[in-house]
Scaffold this motif. Sequence first.
Motif, PDB file in Angstrom:
ATOM      1  N   PHE A 167      37.476  33.910  79.811  1.00 20.70           N
ATOM      2  CA  PHE A 167      37.206  32.614  80.425  1.00 20.70           C
ATOM      3  C   PHE A 167      38.401  32.153  81.239  1.00 20.70           C
ATOM      4  O   PHE A 167      39.531  32.546  81.003  1.00 20.70           O
ATOM      5  CB  PHE A 167      36.829  31.558  79.376  1.00 20.70           C
TER       6      PHE A 167
ATOM      7  N   GLU B 150      38.715  25.523  85.533  1.00 19.89           N
ATOM      8  CA  GLU B 150      38.643  24.712  86.739  1.00 19.89           C
ATOM      9  C   GLU B 150      39.232  23.366  86.333  1.00 19.89           C
ATOM     10  O   GLU B 150      38.697  22.689  85.455  1.00 19.89           O
ATOM     11  CB  GLU B 150      37.200  24.566  87.206  1.00 19.89           C
TER      12      GLU B 150
ATOM     13  N   TRP C 288      38.239  19.454  82.004  1.00 15.75           N
ATOM     14  CA  TRP C 288      38.248  20.728  82.702  1.00 15.75           C
ATOM     15  C   TRP C 288      36.902  21.404  82.537  1.00 15.75           C
ATOM     16  O   TRP C 288      36.089  20.991  81.720  1.00 15.75           O
ATOM     17  CB  TRP C 288      39.389  21.623  82.214  1.00 15.75           C
ATOM     18  N   THR C 289      36.677  22.422  83.322  1.00 20.14           N
ATOM     19  CA  THR C 289      35.457  23.204  83.214  1.00 20.14           C
ATOM     20  C   THR C 289      35.836  24.618  82.834  1.00 20.14           C
ATOM     21  O   THR C 289      36.677  25.239  83.493  1.00 20.14           O
ATOM     22  CB  THR C 289      34.665  23.197  84.541  1.00 20.14           C
TER      23      THR C 289
ATOM     24  N   LEU D 188      35.118  28.388  82.778  1.00 12.85           N
ATOM     25  CA  LEU D 188      34.380  29.378  83.544  1.00 12.85           C
ATOM     26  C   LEU D 188      34.309  30.621  82.664  1.00 12.85           C
ATOM     27  O   LEU D 188      35.290  31.365  82.535  1.00 12.85           O
ATOM     28  CB  LEU D 188      35.075  29.668  84.870  1.00 12.85           C
TER      29      LEU D 188
ATOM     30  N   ALA E 296      32.896  34.195  81.596  1.00 12.79           N
ATOM     31  CA  ALA E 296      32.271  35.420  82.103  1.00 12.79           C
ATOM     32  C   ALA E 296      31.367  36.003  81.022  1.00 12.79           C
ATOM     33  O   ALA E 296      31.836  36.341  79.932  1.00 12.79           O
ATOM     34  CB  ALA E 296      33.342  36.423  82.508  1.00 12.79           C
TER      35      ALA E 296
ATOM     36  N   THR F 130      28.670  33.876  85.606  1.00 13.41           N
ATOM     37  CA  THR F 130      29.718  32.961  85.155  1.00 13.41           C
ATOM     38  C   THR F 130      29.073  31.657  84.730  1.00 13.41           C
ATOM     39  O   THR F 130      28.410  30.996  85.530  1.00 13.41           O
ATOM     40  CB  THR F 130      30.744  32.693  86.276  1.00 13.41           C
TER      41      THR F 130
ATOM     42  N   ARG G 258      29.345  27.785  83.449  1.00 16.58           N
ATOM     43  CA  ARG G 258      30.230  26.627  83.610  1.00 16.58           C
ATOM     44  C   ARG G 258      29.957  25.658  82.471  1.00 16.58           C
ATOM     45  O   ARG G 258      28.823  25.218  82.299  1.00 16.58           O
ATOM     46  CB  ARG G 258      29.970  25.960  84.955  1.00 16.58           C
TER      47      ARG G 258
ATOM     48  N   GLU H 238      31.464  22.131  80.758  1.00 15.06           N
ATOM     49  CA  GLU H 238      32.397  20.998  80.838  1.00 15.06           C
ATOM     50  C   GLU H 238      33.131  20.844  79.516  1.00 15.06           C
ATOM     51  O   GLU H 238      32.515  20.922  78.441  1.00 15.06           O
ATOM     52  CB  GLU H 238      31.635  19.714  81.158  1.00 15.06           C
TER      53      GLU H 238
ATOM     54  N   GLN I 160      25.342  22.880  77.747  1.00 19.03           N
ATOM     55  CA  GLN I 160      25.733  23.910  78.715  1.00 19.03           C
ATOM     56  C   GLN I 160      26.130  25.208  78.019  1.00 19.03           C
ATOM     57  O   GLN I 160      25.790  26.299  78.471  1.00 19.03           O
ATOM     58  CB  GLN I 160      26.883  23.404  79.591  1.00 19.03           C
TER      59      GLN I 160
END
Length: 145
Positions: free
Chosen positions: A72, A75, A90-91, A93, A95, A105, A107, A109, A133
Amino acid sequence: MSVAMPVEHNTVPSLPDLFARYHVGWETRDPALIASLHAEDSVFHVHDGSEPVHGRDALQRHCAELFARFDFGFEMGRRRFGADHWVFEWTMLLALGEPGGTPFTARVEMLDVVTVNRAGEVARKDVYMNGAQLQAAFARAGLAR
């Protein structure tokens, strides 16, 4: 005659400086660096139903396992600093791969709430995530959660 004594300077980093160094540990996936910035009796709690991690050594092992298990990145979002804490949005990301092997990928939060002690060490880190998410990402990857 008086002798000048050396003045000891306690070099406690500013919160933004500590955050920057701490984030480098996460970006470079360095469990030893991350753990070195935590207090010996630190608590690290990801609020995903798992138990909190207690202590610097346990945290280092936890981070090593986390980095081995997940790929990971970050962002960056907003950062807010208080007198003895920071809040970081942050987010993640993450994989992952679909059951057929197609990579994607996800995402997710995230929100970190970090408390720092007077010695300038991370005393507690609470991590909150967007559970919907994360569940959707794991479902797409065919991972039971």
